[in-house]
Design a protein around this motif. Structure first.
Motif, PDB file in Angstrom:
ATOM      1  N   TYR A 105       4.358   3.967  19.555  1.00  0.00           N
ATOM      2  CA  TYR A 105       3.346   3.074  20.506  1.00  0.00           C
ATOM      3  C   TYR A 105       2.730   3.698  21.441  1.00  0.00           C
ATOM      4  N   ILE A 106       2.830   5.016  21.660  1.00  0.00           N
ATOM      5  CA  ILE A 106       2.184   5.621  22.876  1.00  0.00           C
ATOM      6  C   ILE A 106       1.119   6.707  22.134  1.00  0.00           C
TER       7      ILE A 106
ATOM      8  N   ARG B  99      -2.053   8.228  28.505  1.00  0.00           N
ATOM      9  CA  ARG B  99      -2.096   7.383  27.224  1.00  0.00           C
ATOM     10  C   ARG B  99      -3.303   6.728  26.857  1.00  0.00           C
TER      11      ARG B  99
ATOM     12  N   ASN C 229      -6.159   4.377  25.384  1.00  0.00           N
ATOM     13  CA  ASN C 229      -6.371   3.065  25.122  1.00  0.00           C
ATOM     14  C   ASN C 229      -5.431   2.126  25.836  1.00  0.00           C
ATOM     15  N   GLU C 230      -4.912   2.453  26.801  1.00  0.00           N
ATOM     16  CA  GLU C 230      -4.077   1.485  27.560  1.00  0.00           C
ATOM     17  C   GLU C 230      -4.987   1.222  29.024  1.00  0.00           C
ATOM     18  N   ARG C 231      -5.208  -0.086  29.043  1.00  0.00           N
ATOM     19  CA  ARG C 231      -6.256  -0.465  30.060  1.00  0.00           C
ATOM     20  C   ARG C 231      -5.937  -2.031  30.389  1.00  0.00           C
ATOM     21  N   GLY C 232      -5.621  -2.140  31.540  1.00  0.00           N
ATOM     22  CA  GLY C 232      -5.485  -3.493  31.904  1.00  0.00           C
ATOM     23  C   GLY C 232      -5.177  -3.610  33.400  1.00  0.00           C
ATOM     24  N   HIS C 233      -4.716  -4.802  33.862  1.00  0.00           N
ATOM     25  CA  HIS C 233      -4.658  -4.803  35.430  1.00  0.00           C
ATOM     26  C   HIS C 233      -3.275  -4.217  35.772  1.00  0.00           C
TER      27      HIS C 233
ATOM     28  N   HIS D 226      -2.286  -1.407  33.844  1.00  0.00           N
ATOM     29  CA  HIS D 226      -2.503  -0.086  32.828  1.00  0.00           C
ATOM     30  C   HIS D 226      -3.688   0.747  33.190  1.00  0.00           C
TER      31      HIS D 226
ATOM     32  N   GLU E 280       7.174  -4.246  34.908  1.00  0.00           N
ATOM     33  CA  GLU E 280       8.131  -3.485  34.655  1.00  0.00           C
ATOM     34  C   GLU E 280       7.753  -1.786  35.385  1.00  0.00           C
TER      35      GLU E 280
END
Lengths: 297, 187
Positions: free
Chosen positions: A44-45, A82, A84-88, A90, A217
């Motif tokens: 999943y990475i 990595r 497609n990893e984008r968020g508050h 990531h 995390e």
């Protein structure tokens, strides 16, 4: 909009202090290549292609090869990528702190985390939003199975079998982790720890630990698997999962596997420095602690 | 087709034959685990909200929405008839669908109509519209009550707060997004 100068100064001071901490402990700071031919296959990475090679998703394999070559205690601060990893919490390009010790297991890593935060935050208190997290060691350790039993009505094994592991973890368990004090979640099911050594008296679980502070995390470490044949089988399994999702797995990291036979018993951990800076500066988004985000470039 | 990684605020999807707009979105991913795309969505027809979590492999149909310039022709009971400015086709929008927009609608007004698979699901009015004052109390000279606005009734029946100098039969400009007075129009 670029991040405030004040935060950039705080970030620089934290990075400086992290380096001092590890150098004072006798760690060797290393730099390994960011562009590599074969990242560790992880289901999943998604690695970012870069010409015929890839940008590293973590410096893990190169750092372990240094242990095989005779290095003992090493650390690195580097960029990892990595897709497609984008968020508050990531960023597709993030800063990782990773360290390894030979002749050690994951208990030593947890002690390292406690000592590092003790060094970085002399007051031993982190104020995040309006709550205060006490950093006084020792920090509680709770197995992943117990964490699920404590905070969710869905037991860990049920969640895994029904392919709801991530939902239950993110929505029901994580919000309770590391609120009054940081907490370590330990002993992950073997299938959730592709590069970790299995627990000697319980091969269903692996010696993996995750550090959580304020529901976030922060670090993931384990006692390292040193058996090249077992490691190859686990990589093949990851590659099968990648292929089943319609993606093309990268090549098998053969040089790493060849060296692994010579690796002494070791433990290693990766800590998301952007997230740590975010917590230490009382910011609620990773965007606020980096000079630029992809959207501002 | 969209995939989960295309999800963000404002994306419009078709689910079970209905158009939805993503109004809130959170990306979550345990370090070694699968990514979760947690969304809050609004049904663009009935306004109902719901939460749903998606994963990396999930695919979605893009909601086929088109906006067309139309003119308001007339109303008939609870039905409002508009004409497409390009092909002169007429369509009907219900009173319920128009909601508060009715406060600002006058004959021959140019609007944008949002169509989902040919059926109208939303109307966008011009940002401002000129409406005639049909009822206003005169400004009582010497009023020292300190109030700097007064209510007047517009031709659509809408009651609005205006400055005291606005009189019956005046034409005023109204902001259709906030429903508030902007200026008096010179004729």
């Amino acid at each position: 909009m670029p991040t405030s100068t004040k935060t950039l100064k705080e970030r620089a001071a934290i990075l400086q202090a992290v380096r001092s901490f590890f150098c004072d402990q006798g760690f060797l700071e290393v730099e390994t290549p960011i562009r590599i031919p074969a990242p560790a296959p992880e289901a999943y990475i998604d690695p970012q292609e870069c010409g015929d090679w890839f940008l590293q998703t973590s410096p893990e394999l190169c750092m372990k090869r240094l242990l095989c070559a005779g290095c003992q205690s090493i650390f690195q601060i580097c960029k990892c990528f990595r897709k497609n990893e984008r968020g508050h919490l990531h960023l597709p390009e993030m800063t990782m702190l990773e360290w390894y010790r030979t002749h050690a297991d994951y208990h030593q890593l947890m002690a390292d985390c406690e000592a590092l935060l003790h060094f970085l935050v002399p007051g031993q208190l982190l104020t995040i939003n309006n709550t205060t997290v006490s950093l006084s060691p020792p920090w509680p350790q709770i197995t992943l199975e117990d964490a699920f039993n404590q905070f969710s009505r869905t037991p860990l094994q049920t969640a895994i079998q029904s392919n709801r592991f991530e939902e239950v973890l993110v929505e029901e368990v994580e919000p309770h982790l590391g609120i009054q004090s940081p907490v370590f979640i330990t002993d992950y099911p073997a299938e959730l720890a592709s590069l970790a050594r299995l627990t000697p008296d319980n091969p269903e679980t692996a010696q993996r630990c995750e550090l959580y502070i304020n529901g976030i995390e922060i670090a993931n470490g384990f006692s390292e698997l040193t058996d090249p044949d077992e490691q190859r089988r686990r990589f093949e399994k990851e590659m099968t999962t990648i292929g089943a999702a319609g993606k093309k797995p990268g090549p098998m990291p053969e040089r790493f596997l060849a060296d692994l036979a010579r690796m002494p018993e070791s433990a290693g951990i990766a800590l998301g420095l952007d997230r740590l800076v975010m917590l230490m500066t009382n910011n609620s988004s990773i965007d606020q602690v980096v000079a630029f985000t992809p959207e501002t470039l | 087709m969209y995939t989960a990684s295309d999800l963000k605020k404002g994306v419009k999807l078709e689910i079970d034959g209905e158009p939805y707009v993503v109004v809130d979105f959170t990306f979550s991913k345990p370090g070694k685990g699968q990514a979760l795309y947690r969304t809050k969505m609004r049904n663009m027809v009935n306004g109902n909200m719901f939460d749903r979590t998606y994963r990396s492999g999930d695919k979605f149909k893009k909601a086929e929405l088109i906006e067309r310039a139309m003119q308001f022709l007339y109303s008939q009971g609870d039905e409002y008839i508009f004409m497409d400015n390009q092909n002169y086709e007429q369509i009907t929008v219900t009173k319920e669908q128009l909601g508060d927009d009715l406060n600002f609608m006058v004959d021959n007004m140019d609007v944008q109509i949002l169509l989902f698979e040919g059926r109208p699901i939303g109307v966008t009015l011009p940002n401002s519209v000129n409406l005639r004052v049909v009822q206003a109390d005169p400004w009582a000279k010497g009023d020292t009550s300190g109030s700097d606005t007064k209510p007047v009734t517009l031709e659509t029946g809408y009651v609005i707060q205006v400055p005291p100098f606005v009189n019956e039969n005046d034409l005023i400009q109204v902001d259709t997004r906030t429903g508030s007075y902007m200026t008096r129009v010179k004729e």
